[in-house]
Design a protein around this motif. Structure first.
Motif, short mmCIF file in Angstrom:
data_model
loop_
_atom_site.label_atom_id
_atom_site.label_comp_id
_atom_site.label_asym_id
_atom_site.label_seq_id
_atom_site.Cartn_x
_atom_site.Cartn_y
_atom_site.Cartn_z
N GLN A 256 33.74 26.51 23.92
CA GLN A 256 34.68 25.82 23.06
C GLN A 256 36.06 25.76 23.70
O GLN A 256 36.73 24.72 23.66
CB GLN A 256 34.78 26.52 21.70
CG GLN A 256 33.58 26.32 20.80
CD GLN A 256 33.83 26.87 19.40
OE1 GLN A 256 34.76 27.62 19.17
NE2 GLN A 256 32.97 26.49 18.46
N MET A 257 36.48 26.86 24.30
CA MET A 257 37.80 26.89 24.94
C MET A 257 37.87 25.91 26.10
O MET A 257 38.85 25.16 26.25
CB MET A 257 38.11 28.31 25.42
CG MET A 257 38.22 29.33 24.30
SD MET A 257 38.36 31.04 24.88
CE MET A 257 40.05 31.05 25.47
N MET A 258 36.82 25.88 26.93
CA MET A 258 36.83 24.97 28.08
C MET A 258 36.75 23.51 27.64
O MET A 258 37.42 22.64 28.22
CB MET A 258 35.66 25.31 29.00
CG MET A 258 35.75 26.68 29.64
SD MET A 258 37.24 26.91 30.65
CE MET A 258 36.97 25.69 31.94
N CYS A 259 35.94 23.22 26.61
CA CYS A 259 35.81 21.85 26.13
C CYS A 259 37.12 21.35 25.52
O CYS A 259 37.55 20.22 25.77
CB CYS A 259 34.68 21.75 25.11
SG CYS A 259 33.03 21.91 25.82
N SER A 260 37.76 22.18 24.70
CA SER A 260 39.03 21.77 24.10
C SER A 260 40.09 21.57 25.17
O SER A 260 40.91 20.65 25.07
CB SER A 260 39.49 22.81 23.08
OG SER A 260 39.80 24.04 23.70
N ALA A 261 40.09 22.43 26.21
CA ALA A 261 41.06 22.27 27.29
C ALA A 261 40.87 20.96 28.02
O ALA A 261 41.83 20.23 28.30
CB ALA A 261 40.95 23.45 28.26
N ALA A 262 39.61 20.62 28.34
CA ALA A 262 39.34 19.35 29.03
C ALA A 262 39.75 18.17 28.16
O ALA A 262 40.32 17.18 28.65
CB ALA A 262 37.85 19.26 29.39
N PHE A 263 39.45 18.24 26.87
CA PHE A 263 39.80 17.15 25.95
C PHE A 263 41.31 17.00 25.83
O PHE A 263 41.85 15.88 25.94
CB PHE A 263 39.17 17.42 24.59
CG PHE A 263 39.36 16.34 23.59
CD1 PHE A 263 38.61 15.17 23.64
CD2 PHE A 263 40.31 16.45 22.58
CE1 PHE A 263 38.80 14.16 22.71
CE2 PHE A 263 40.50 15.45 21.65
CZ PHE A 263 39.74 14.30 21.71
N LEU A 264 42.02 18.09 25.61
CA LEU A 264 43.48 18.02 25.47
C LEU A 264 44.14 17.56 26.76
O LEU A 264 45.11 16.79 26.74
CB LEU A 264 44.03 19.37 25.05
CG LEU A 264 43.72 19.82 23.61
CD1 LEU A 264 44.20 21.25 23.38
CD2 LEU A 264 44.35 18.88 22.60
N ASN A 265 43.63 18.02 27.90
CA ASN A 265 44.19 17.57 29.17
C ASN A 265 43.99 16.08 29.38
O ASN A 265 44.84 15.40 29.95
CB ASN A 265 43.57 18.36 30.32
CG ASN A 265 44.05 19.80 30.38
OD1 ASN A 265 45.13 20.11 29.90
ND2 ASN A 265 43.24 20.67 30.94
N GLY A 266 42.84 15.56 28.92
CA GLY A 266 42.61 14.12 29.02
C GLY A 266 43.61 13.34 28.17
O GLY A 266 44.12 12.30 28.59
N LEU A 267 43.88 13.83 26.96
CA LEU A 267 44.90 13.18 26.12
C LEU A 267 46.27 13.26 26.77
O LEU A 267 47.06 12.30 26.73
CB LEU A 267 44.94 13.84 24.74
CG LEU A 267 43.67 13.77 23.87
CD1 LEU A 267 43.89 14.55 22.59
CD2 LEU A 267 43.31 12.32 23.55
N PHE A 268 46.56 14.41 27.34
CA PHE A 268 47.89 14.65 27.92
C PHE A 268 48.11 13.81 29.18
O PHE A 268 49.21 13.33 29.43
CB PHE A 268 48.03 16.14 28.25
CG PHE A 268 49.39 16.55 28.70
CD1 PHE A 268 50.38 16.84 27.78
CD2 PHE A 268 49.67 16.67 30.06
CE1 PHE A 268 51.64 17.23 28.20
CE2 PHE A 268 50.94 17.05 30.48
CZ PHE A 268 51.92 17.33 29.56
N ASP A 269 47.06 13.64 29.98
CA ASP A 269 47.20 12.95 31.27
C ASP A 269 46.93 11.46 31.20
O ASP A 269 46.76 10.81 32.24
CB ASP A 269 46.25 13.58 32.30
CG ASP A 269 46.61 15.03 32.61
OD1 ASP A 269 47.79 15.36 32.49
OD2 ASP A 269 45.70 15.81 32.96
N ALA A 270 46.88 10.90 30.00
CA ALA A 270 46.63 9.46 29.87
C ALA A 270 47.75 8.66 30.53
O ALA A 270 48.87 9.15 30.72
CB ALA A 270 46.52 9.09 28.39
N ASP A 271 47.45 7.41 30.89
CA ASP A 271 48.45 6.54 31.51
C ASP A 271 49.64 6.35 30.58
O ASP A 271 49.52 6.32 29.36
CB ASP A 271 47.83 5.17 31.83
CG ASP A 271 46.78 5.26 32.91
OD1 ASP A 271 45.93 4.36 32.98
OD2 ASP A 271 46.80 6.23 33.68
#
Length: 519
Positions: free
Chosen positions: A111-126
């Motif tokens: 859960q921690m790794m999945c949420s991190a990947a998801f939040l990083n994707g939102l954060f690193d959007a164009d």
């Protein structure tokens, strides 16, 4: 534009409103012991703001998936690879979809790794997709723990880093964090400190009451009131709520979670003898399961092994690479897969093809790619030699170079054997050169060689050629134009020179030279 979100009522019966536009700039922290009404508050906020702002809910228990039916949220099953979740998150920002990331059923570290990947994707959007977005994180202390505990340090760092980015740097990217926790003492201070709005619910422990009082600017005696709050009652403070601490009662919601408040219900009126029969008498289903266990002794062991692998998946993905024992030290893998070796090999080929469709895959570290690979293998129920780290490195180097293990040709097999003298990350580059030479194709450019090695630098491609030439594996020559010809030692394989297109002047000179040569 000011949008007032109706959260409920104050002590005087007036509407308790939240300034949504101000919230997007100042973030919100909700705290309260289990049963205080935190999830109910989040649901009320999400329902009342769903028509005004894009939303994403990090849902560890699957309670908020009911928002999909009433408000059109897209439910994202988190049982995916980190790379997939990152790509999905970027598309969510691009298309402005409201979503619920359903983490139910996953191990805590996963859960921690999945949420991190998801939040990083939102954060690193164009930058073009930095639209305002509300990010609600229920049970935030699970994703931003104050101290390291039973989870691996790598998982904690990844999750805490993503949560810190959300709360500290998310505002400029349009991300507004709304985090809820049972105890402030469990939540990392640098995450909690970035919130400017607070809703404090019922709290009993002195340390949590004191921290809540400090955040609200209340003295120690006033902190005692947190013990007396009823379910659904909170003390609000912040620029989006109230300039002074204000008690509010949260209003009703339109959707319901899967797990509501427990309620008492009468026990069944079954006589004791009948209850004993129900408990101790084996059913036909139980007998059938026992017969299957006798016929296939390993069938009962496989789920336990698989469950254990799922429980420690993240730790294995992150630690196994650094501390992997030699092949001779490993236990023989359990191979109870009914598929044939050809079918398993095809499944592995499909996984590599899917992974390398990502244009960034060529430049991602091998341990990160191995993490994605093991996740894919777990989803496809692959175990054994196909998932070994050493085998993965060899396959990755070949896949990056765009070659396959063509062992039917005896001469090609000799080239494969010589490649074993190189470091694993270089073997794919050597095979790429060998294939081009065997096919009498042009020598790959420096950038292509570097990409096959996993580097952005073309100079890395030139270094690889000189490294292999010094060890006698290849010969490298250049014509007067600088075009390169590579030969594979021990074979007559050589790459060809590129076709040079002559302009009109060059063609005229060539014809004149030919006439002079003929006399």
């Amino acid at each position: 534009m000011t949008v007032a979100v109706d959260l409920g009522t104050t002590q005087t019966g007036e509407p308790a409103e939240l300034d949504l536009e101000e919230l997007l700039s100042t973030r919100l922290l909700v705290q309260g012991n289990s049963g205080s009404g935190k999830s109910h508050l989040l649901r009320r906020l999400l329902e009342r703001s769903a028509d005004w702002v894009q939303q994403a809910v990090i849902d560890p228990e699957g309670d908020f998936v009911s928002l999909a039916e009433r408000y059109g949220h897209v439910v994202v099953d988190a049982n995916r690879t980190p790379a997939e979740l990152t790509r999905i998150a970027r598309r969510i920002r691009e298309h402005r979809a409201s979503v619920v990331l359903d983490l139910e059923g996953l191990d805590a570290e996963v859960q921690m790794m999945c949420s991190a990947a998801f939040l990083n994707g939102l954060f690193d959007a164009d930058r073009a997709h930095w639209f305002p977005m509300l990010i609600a994180v229920d049970e935030a202390h699970l994703f931003a723990p104050a101290m390291s505990g039973e989870h691996s340090e790598e998982a904690r760092r990844a999750s805490l880093g993503a949560m810190t980015n959300l709360m500290c740097r998310g505002r400029k990217r349009g991300l507004a964090g709304v985090i809820a926790t049972q105890r402030l003492a469990k939540l990392a201070k640098n995450v909690a400190a970035e919130a400017s709005n607070f809703l404090m619910g019922r709290t009993f422990l002195d340390i949590d009451m004191q921290r809540a009082a400090d955040l609200l600017g209340m003295d120690r005696r006033a902190a005692e009131r947190f013990r007396d709050l009823e379910t659904g009652n909170f003390v609000a403070l912040g620029p989006a709520l109230s300039r002074r601490p204000m008690p509010i009662r949260i209003g009703p919601v339109e959707t319901a979670g899967r797990s509501g408040r427990p309620s008492l219900m009468p026990l069944p009126e079954t006589p004791r003898e009948a209850m004993e029969d129900l408990i101790f008498t084996a059913t036909e289903e139980d007998k059938a399961a026992e017969r299957r266990a006798i016929e296939r002794p390993q069938s009962n062991a496989a789920p336990r092994i698989e469950g254990a692998a799922a429980a420690i998946a993240t730790r294995e993905l992150l630690e196994r690479v650094a501390a992997a024992p030699s092949v001779s030290e490993r236990h023989e893998p359990i191979d109870d897969d009914p598929r044939s070796p050809e079918e398993r090999a095809a499944a592995v080929d499909a996984i590599f093809a899917e992974m390398l469709q990502d244009p960034d895959a060529a430049f991602r570290p091998v341990p990160v790619l191995y993490q994605d690979f093991l996740t894919h293998c777990r989803l496809k129920r692959l175990r054994g030699a196909e998932t070994d780290m050493a085998a993965f490195r060899r396959r990755l180097s070949l896949a990056r170079a765009g070659v396959s293990c063509e062992t039917d040709d005896e001469e090609w097999q000799g080239v494969v054997d010589r490649a074993a003298d190189l470091p694993e990350e270089m073997q794919g580059v050597f095979m790429m050169l060998a294939r081009a030479a065997r096919d009498e194709a042009e020598c790959p450019e420096d950038a292509a060689l570097a990409r096959a090695y996993g580097s952005h630098s073309p100079s890395r491609g030139r270094f690889l050629l000189s490294f292999m030439a010094e060890r006698g594996l290849i010969t490298a020559e250049a014509d007067f134009r600088g075009n390169r010809v590579v030969g594979i030692t021990g074979t007559d394989w050589r790459t060809k020179l590129p076709q040079v297109k002559l302009d009109a002047a060059d063609e005229a000179r060539a014809r004149r030279a030919a006439r002079l040569a003929r006399g």
